[in-house]
Design a protein around this motif. Structure first.
Motif, PDB file in Angstrom:
ATOM      1  N   ASP A 163       0.991  -1.090   0.018  1.00 46.45           N
ATOM      2  CA  ASP A 163      -0.102   0.114  -0.044  1.00 46.45           C
ATOM      3  C   ASP A 163       0.900   1.051   0.102  1.00 46.45           C
TER       4      ASP A 163
ATOM      5  N   ASP B  33       2.354   1.788  -3.424  1.00 44.79           N
ATOM      6  CA  ASP B  33       1.214   2.062  -4.405  1.00 44.79           C
ATOM      7  C   ASP B  33       0.621   3.459  -4.248  1.00 44.79           C
TER       8      ASP B  33
ATOM      9  N   TYR C  60       2.939   5.521  -6.172  1.00 47.50           N
ATOM     10  CA  TYR C  60       2.732   5.399  -7.644  1.00 47.50           C
ATOM     11  C   TYR C  60       1.805   6.294  -7.977  1.00 47.50           C
TER      12      TYR C  60
END
Length: 215
Positions: free
Chosen positions: A135, A138, A141
């Motif tokens: 997480d 992510d 990103y």
């Protein structure tokens, strides 16, 4: 809060010292991961190479997985900063887009070691690593995608790009760059920057004759 004779708060000095030590350990870890791989690297090896006691290392990083996550977060943070600078220094979205692509590929050349265990290995690491830190990566990103979105949003607003959803275009561009970098990691003789120019040409001019218009 008390200060020393130089007027510097001890807690502030200690915090800076910890930050320096953390950065040094992380750089050592990066070299070990690059040389012998994530799986073969142990905390004992990192401690020895960093010249710190094993107990001290565990105070800085509770696990090898935490070091991996920190390396990846640091890489994405620096990439985002580079891409933002490239976009901010351009005049219009049509100039921003190639600058962003070229900047990311140049950054990839400078950080091929991190990319090898990021792109080639991240999805294949143990489930526990992905479960604990996925997480966090992510979220980084997503921040990167938002930077790309701003370029496409500006291009659509100015009439330079098609009026397509900026996020969709950002994901498409990120995927194309991702695929190109993965191919470069596999093919050692590939000219990454030349391939990047081909990608930029496709992005700005398409692949159809006359921009897809009938003659």
């Amino acid at each position: 809060m008390s200060t020393n004779v130089r007027g510097i708060a001890p807690s502030g000095r200690r915090a800076r010292e910890r930050a320096v030590r953390r950065a040094e350990v992380l750089e050592t870890t990066r070299r070990l991961f690059a040389r012998q791989g994530y799986q073969r690297t142990t905390m004992v090896q990192v401690a020895a190479a960093s010249e710190v006691a094993l107990g001290t290392l565990y105070q800085i990083f509770p696990s090898k997985e935490a070091m991996l996550c920190s390396l990846l977060e640091d890489y994405i943070d620096r990439l985002i900063d580079r891409v933002r600078q490239a976009a901010s220094g351009a005049d219009g979205a049509r100039e921003q887009l190639p600058r962003v692509v070229r900047t990311q590929l140049a950054f990839s050349l400078q950080n091929s070691d991190v990319l090898r265990f990021y792109l080639s290995g991240w999805t294949g690491y143990e489930f526990t690593v992905r479960q604990r830190f996925g997480d966090r990566i992510d979220r980084k990103y997503e921040e990167y995608l938002r930077v790309l979105e701003t370029v496409f949003r500006r291009g659509a607003r100015d009439g330079a790009f098609a009026a397509a959803p900026p996020r969709r275009l950002a994901i498409t561009l990120a995927g194309m760059i991702h695929a190109l970098v993965r191919r470069w990691l596999r093919e050692r003789n590939l000219d990454l920057l030349a391939e990047g120019e081909a990608l930029v040409d496709v992005l700005l001019h398409g692949v159809t004759r006359n921009g897809g218009r009938r003659p």
